[in-house]
Design a protein around this motif. Structure first.
Motif, short mmCIF file in Angstrom:
data_model
loop_
_atom_site.label_atom_id
_atom_site.label_comp_id
_atom_site.label_asym_id
_atom_site.label_seq_id
_atom_site.Cartn_x
_atom_site.Cartn_y
_atom_site.Cartn_z
N ASN A 41 -55.96 -55.06 -38.12
CA ASN A 41 -54.94 -55.97 -37.60
C ASN A 41 -55.59 -57.26 -37.13
O ASN A 41 -56.52 -57.23 -36.31
CB ASN A 41 -54.20 -55.31 -36.43
CG ASN A 41 -53.17 -56.24 -35.81
OD1 ASN A 41 -52.66 -57.15 -36.46
ND2 ASN A 41 -52.88 -56.02 -34.53
N LYS A 43 -53.61 -59.92 -36.04
CA LYS A 43 -52.59 -60.67 -35.31
C LYS A 43 -52.83 -60.56 -33.81
O LYS A 43 -53.03 -59.46 -33.29
CB LYS A 43 -51.19 -60.15 -35.64
CG LYS A 43 -50.78 -60.30 -37.10
CD LYS A 43 -50.52 -61.76 -37.44
CE LYS A 43 -49.99 -61.91 -38.85
NZ LYS A 43 -49.73 -63.32 -39.20
N ILE A 44 -52.83 -61.69 -33.11
CA ILE A 44 -52.95 -61.69 -31.66
C ILE A 44 -51.85 -62.55 -31.06
O ILE A 44 -51.33 -63.45 -31.70
CB ILE A 44 -54.32 -62.21 -31.19
CG1 ILE A 44 -54.54 -63.67 -31.62
CG2 ILE A 44 -55.44 -61.32 -31.69
CD1 ILE A 44 -55.73 -64.32 -30.96
N LYS A 45 -51.52 -62.25 -29.82
CA LYS A 45 -50.64 -63.11 -29.04
C LYS A 45 -51.53 -63.97 -28.15
O LYS A 45 -52.38 -63.47 -27.43
CB LYS A 45 -49.68 -62.28 -28.20
CG LYS A 45 -48.64 -61.51 -29.01
CD LYS A 45 -47.68 -60.77 -28.09
CE LYS A 45 -46.62 -60.04 -28.89
NZ LYS A 45 -45.67 -59.30 -28.02
N TRP A 46 -51.33 -65.29 -28.22
CA TRP A 46 -52.13 -66.18 -27.41
C TRP A 46 -51.31 -67.38 -27.00
O TRP A 46 -50.25 -67.65 -27.55
CB TRP A 46 -53.39 -66.62 -28.18
CG TRP A 46 -53.09 -67.55 -29.32
CD1 TRP A 46 -52.60 -67.21 -30.53
CD2 TRP A 46 -53.22 -68.96 -29.31
NE1 TRP A 46 -52.43 -68.33 -31.29
CE2 TRP A 46 -52.81 -69.43 -30.58
CE3 TRP A 46 -53.68 -69.89 -28.38
CZ2 TRP A 46 -52.81 -70.77 -30.91
CZ3 TRP A 46 -53.68 -71.24 -28.72
CH2 TRP A 46 -53.25 -71.66 -29.98
N ASN A 47 -51.81 -68.07 -26.03
CA ASN A 47 -51.14 -69.26 -25.52
C ASN A 47 -52.21 -70.28 -25.16
O ASN A 47 -53.27 -69.91 -24.63
CB ASN A 47 -50.31 -68.89 -24.28
CG ASN A 47 -49.44 -70.04 -23.81
OD1 ASN A 47 -49.92 -71.09 -23.39
ND2 ASN A 47 -48.13 -69.84 -23.88
N SER A 50 -54.05 -70.47 -21.50
CA SER A 50 -54.60 -69.15 -21.14
C SER A 50 -55.97 -69.26 -20.49
O SER A 50 -56.73 -68.31 -20.47
CB SER A 50 -54.72 -68.27 -22.40
OG SER A 50 -53.46 -68.00 -22.95
N GLN A 180 -42.08 -74.97 -24.24
CA GLN A 180 -43.53 -75.05 -24.32
C GLN A 180 -44.17 -75.25 -22.94
O GLN A 180 -45.13 -74.57 -22.59
CB GLN A 180 -43.92 -76.20 -25.24
CG GLN A 180 -45.40 -76.54 -25.28
CD GLN A 180 -45.63 -77.92 -25.85
OE1 GLN A 180 -44.73 -78.49 -26.48
NE2 GLN A 180 -46.80 -78.47 -25.64
#
Length: 247
Positions: A41, A43-47, A50, A180
């Protein structure tokens, strides 16, 4: 090849240019590659917001007025040519100020451009980036799409924006939506209500050659040394008493 070149060739329908194209981005990419290798995998969740949290340590309050954050009050100060440090939440990852560790100012005057470069200890010709309400970006810049991470240059269409217009007539605008970055969106909205323009100067809040300022005592030291008129930390507006508040 730059993001601008890729976009102009129209080889792809869209091009994503990551906002942290430095050692931070390399570390994230390496971690994602390892995750893909071990789990399949990628896929990551990031912002982009952070980074590290801000430390609200004790500061010397001599010569400071502290007000609850009122966006209209800050917008008035900016319209009165005050230069304001702006701190919200965690800092950005990557090298760019995107509205959580920023120095903000009104975008209308070449004198403001010169003052910001003096504050930043930079050459006078260095450009200052604008931050703009996403819904208004096409009014002020030759840009018809969101650009939340400021990777692209565009022509400035609004002759009033002298502080953010480079010598070649371009700028590198950041767009901001309510989703945003709600605090910066609200400030831009308040500034637009007073000035007619939802655009501000935006440059990074840091000591020369260092990362973002992440401690209140450091921010006060910087504000006094560099000549800021005040700063916002989350829900409080700190005004240096030597800088009268705009009406």
């Amino acid at each position: 090849m730059s993001g601008t070149a890729d976009r102009s060739k129209q080889t792809f329908s869209d091009v994503f240019i990551p906002p942290c194209t430095n050692d931070t981005g390399s570390a994230i990419g390496t971690a994602v590659d390892a995750m893909r290798h071990f789990t399949g995998n990628a896929k990551i969740k990031w912002n982009v917001y952070s980074g590290q949290p801000f430390t609200l340590d004790e500061i010397d309050g001599t010569g400071i007025e502290v007000h609850p954050l009122d966006y209209n009050q800050v917008a008035s100060a900016l319209l009165g040519d005050k230069v304001i440090g702006w701190v919200q939440g965690n800092c950005e990852i990557g090298p760019r100020a995107l509205g959580n560790r920023s120095i903000l100012a009104a975008p209308f005057s070449k004198a403001t451009h010169e003052r910001l470069n003096r504050i930043k200890n930079r050459k006078s010709f260095r450009p200052i980036a604008p931050v703009c309400l996403e819904e208004d970006v096409a009014l002020h810049f030759d840009l018809a799409r969101p650009s939340p991470y400021i990777p692209l240059f565009q022509k400035v269409l609004d002759s009033r924006l002298e502080a953010v217009t480079h010598v070649d007539g371009t700028a590198r605008a950041q767009t901001v939506s309510r989703e945003q970055n709600p605090p910066l969106f609200q400030l831009l909205t308040s500034f637009k209500a007073k000035s007619g323009v939802g655009v501000l100067c935006n440059t990074s809040l840091n000591f020369n050659g260092t990362g973002f300022i992440n401690r209140a005592s450091d921010l006060l030291t910087y504000a006094r040394a560099a000549g800021l008129d005040g700063f916002v930390i989350n829900d409080a507006f700190y005004l240096l008493k030597t800088a009268p508040l705009a009406a």
